[in-house]
Design an enzyme around this catalytic site. Structure first.
Site, mmCIF file in Angstrom:
data_model
loop_
_atom_site.group_PDB
_atom_site.id
_atom_site.type_symbol
_atom_site.label_atom_id
_atom_site.label_comp_id
_atom_site.label_asym_id
_atom_site.label_seq_id
_atom_site.Cartn_x
_atom_site.Cartn_y
_atom_site.Cartn_z
ATOM 1 N N GLU A 258 -65.884 5.058 -76.924
ATOM 2 C CA GLU A 258 -67.032 4.925 -76.025
ATOM 3 C C GLU A 258 -66.477 4.288 -74.754
ATOM 4 O O GLU A 258 -66.165 3.101 -74.738
ATOM 5 C CB GLU A 258 -68.119 4.075 -76.684
ATOM 6 C CG GLU A 258 -69.490 4.358 -76.121
ATOM 7 C CD GLU A 258 -69.827 3.481 -74.939
ATOM 8 O OE1 GLU A 258 -69.483 3.869 -73.799
ATOM 9 O OE2 GLU A 258 -70.410 2.421 -75.164
ATOM 10 N N GLU B 20 -65.114 3.670 -61.915
ATOM 11 C CA GLU B 20 -66.007 2.680 -62.510
ATOM 12 C C GLU B 20 -65.648 1.288 -61.987
ATOM 13 O O GLU B 20 -64.496 0.875 -62.065
ATOM 14 C CB GLU B 20 -65.878 2.722 -64.031
ATOM 15 C CG GLU B 20 -66.863 1.796 -64.706
ATOM 16 C CD GLU B 20 -66.836 1.921 -66.221
ATOM 17 O OE1 GLU B 20 -65.746 1.876 -66.792
ATOM 18 O OE2 GLU B 20 -67.932 2.043 -66.811
ATOM 19 N N CYS C 9 -71.488 -0.099 -69.429
ATOM 20 C CA CYS C 9 -70.798 1.199 -69.388
ATOM 21 C C CYS C 9 -71.716 2.295 -68.868
ATOM 22 O O CYS C 9 -71.265 3.238 -68.245
ATOM 23 C CB CYS C 9 -70.249 1.547 -70.768
ATOM 24 S SG CYS C 9 -71.479 1.442 -72.055
ATOM 25 N N LYS D 122 -61.272 -6.512 -83.653
ATOM 26 C CA LYS D 122 -60.635 -7.285 -82.584
ATOM 27 C C LYS D 122 -61.594 -7.424 -81.410
ATOM 28 O O LYS D 122 -61.802 -6.495 -80.638
ATOM 29 C CB LYS D 122 -59.339 -6.644 -82.092
ATOM 30 C CG LYS D 122 -58.538 -7.671 -81.273
ATOM 31 C CD LYS D 122 -57.541 -7.086 -80.302
ATOM 32 C CE LYS D 122 -58.142 -6.683 -78.989
ATOM 33 N NZ LYS D 122 -58.669 -7.807 -78.173
#
Ligand code: ADP
Ligand code: MG
Length: 493
Positions: free
Chosen positions: A257, A389, A291, A182
């Site tokens: 992750e 983040e 990331c 996906k």
């Protein structure tokens, strides 16, 4: 600006069981070019019935189809075939990736080359999966078999769309798994183009299925599905936690992750030019939508003011522009949602710290989700812009005094994906390397990523490792086999 003709708005379906199928509900969703805010494609949204069909196709291809019985050599050859298709179509894929994400074309070209390299790497690894013979104290033969984990659900983010798909598809296919992929709803196009080559290179129907739609429905249905054996996810920590909870009901194998707030640490003895460059590269590459972004820049107090000044001057010269112009170094953010999220943090940052440069929308663009590369300094490590983040071109600069202080601040974060240190002192460098609580450490660089080396985080940056042999391990079960060689009865009863 160049005035090339507008590409047509294309329509895409889901790829299930080797066929392009419409949504069972007829629903579609638009996909945008974030530099123009225009719709560039419409994509069929996979309903839960469609997800069920895709998982069924993956299940059948695994349980009774040819894939797990295909020899490892043949699976390797097929992966090389996919790599060749990616290389043949690299220019088209890079153009499409850049158009859909907003990333500079030159960066998109690197991404696509890495996609091909990833399929080649796991193509080579496919027939190097081996078990062990175990020295058990018995007249017996004890050994392990390495077997594919089954049907893998793979949920992909929007920052490196086809590359993140490759990191998951290539090892899964090498291992003999079947896949339901996906893509992120913002950026499904390159994965859909890729899917059109599967059959031609010999991937049997049902082995790779690509379904589209938003995370809350399509993604969640995939995670909850009882016939999916494993979920591999790259994305936000918040969604990672949801996936662990939802996957628990069927005890799925999960690899995650997630994000980070990675420290990029500069000691006074670092090579000056390389350091200033490395600080900016670490946090601004791919618009900061990375990331492992070095979004906390820790600078030793002796060089702090001069370093902030040098970063600021260099940042003013970063060329923002249309993504397909070759000298563009920063494009727009991927979506309106991401633009709003980053803008929200810019306002928080202005209250929490001092602004050196950036902090708003660049004036020269009337359209597109552009944000100026932004540096906040005198940031306290407890500030929101140092803890959360942001996933945009926003750096938080924090001063420190000496090695101990640097390590303390660097590790004072819920995350642990990556960290970097800049110094010419090798004693200090390796001491700090050992002290960092993070899965990826760079010394005198930040961000280079190679398929041979493991990728993944400590702490709330997730678990499991992608790339290298570690990435393949995630798709393998271990079966132990005991063969009795002693023909006398057990004689217990
Ligand atoms: P962002 O909010 O930056 O888009 P996400 O972590 O939400 O990052 O998205 C990463 C991927 O996870 C996307 O493919 C998205 O569709 C998917 N996703 C989001 N929410 C869920 C969910 N509840 N269950 C499964 N997948 C999800
Ligand atoms: Mg989300």
């Amino acid at each position: 600006m160049s005035s090339s003709p507008k590409p047509e708005v294309r329509s895409y379906r889901n790829y299930i069981g080797g066929q392009w199928v419409k949504s069972s509900t007829g629903e579609t969703f638009p996909v945008y070019d974030p530099s123009t805010e225009e719709v560039i494609a419409n994509v069929a949204a996979a309903s839960s019935a469609d997800v069920d069909r895709a998982v069924g196709a993956g299940r059948a291809a695994f349980d009774s189809g040819p894939w797990p019985q295909t020899t490892a050599q043949d699976r390797g050859r097929i992966l090389f075939g996919l790599a060749a298709k990616v290389r043949e179509n690299a220019a088209m894929l890079a153009e499409l990736e850049s158009r859909n994400t907003g990333k500079p074309i030159v960066e998109a070209e690197f991404d696509i080359a890495d996609v091909a390299t990833c399929f080649e790497y796991y193509g080579g690894l496919a027939n190097k999966v081996m078990g062990n013979v175990l020295p058990v104290p018995a007249n017996a033969l004890s050994f392990t078999l390495r077997e594919p984990v089954g049907v893998a659900g793979q949920i992909i983010p929007w920052n490196y769309p086809l590359l993140m798909a490759a990191w998951k598809l290539a090892p899964a296919l090498a291992a003999g798994c079947t896949c339901v992929l996906k893509p992120a709803e913002q950026t499904p196009l390159t994965a859909l183009e890729f899917a059109s080559w599967l059959e031609g290179v010999g991937v049997p129907p049902g082995v790779v299925n690509v379904i589209n739609g938003v995370g809350e429905t399509t993604g969640a249905a995939l995670v909850a599905h009882p016939n999916v054996d494993k979920i591999a996810f790259t994305g936000s920590a918040a969604v990672g936690k949801l996936i662990v909870k939802s996957g628990a009901d069927t005890l799925k194998r999960v690899s995650l992750e997630l994000g980070g707030k990675s420290p990029n640490v500069f000691f006074a003895d670092a090579d000056w030019e390389a350091a200033v460059d490395g600080a900016l590269f670490g946090v601004f590459i791919n618009q900061g939508e990375v990331c492992s972004a070095g979004s906390r820049i820790l600078v030793e107090r002796k060089i702090y003011s001069k370093f902030v000044e040098a970063m600021t001057e260099k940042t003013k010269r970063i060329k923002l522009g249309p993504p397909r112009e070759r000298d563009t170094k920063m494009g727009p953010l991927v979506s309106k949602e991401q633009y709003d999220r980053v803008t929200f943090y810019l306002e928080i940052g202005k209250k929490e710290a001092r602004l050196a440069v950036g902090g708003s929308r660049p004036k020269q663009f009337s359209k597109g989700y552009y944000i100026e590369p932004t540096i906040f300094y005198d940031v306290d490590n407890s500030a929101r812009i140092a803890r959360e983040e942001i996933f945009g071109p926003v750096a938080s600069v924090i001063p420190f005094d000496g090695e101990k202080d640097a390590i303390r601040i660097a590790n004072d974060t819920p995350y642990g994906l990556a960290a970097a240190i800049w110094t010419r002192d090798i004693y200090k460098a390796f001491r700090v390397v050992k002290s960092f609580r993070a899965g990826i450490i760079w010394v005198n660089h930040m961000q280079p990523t190679y398929v041979e080396a493991p990728w993944g985080g400590y702490k709330q940056s997730g678990f499991g490792r992608e790339l290298g042999p570690w990435g393949l391990e995630e798709y393998l079960e271990t079966k132990q086999v005991f063969v009795n060689l002693d023909e006398t009865p057990i004689g217990w009863y």
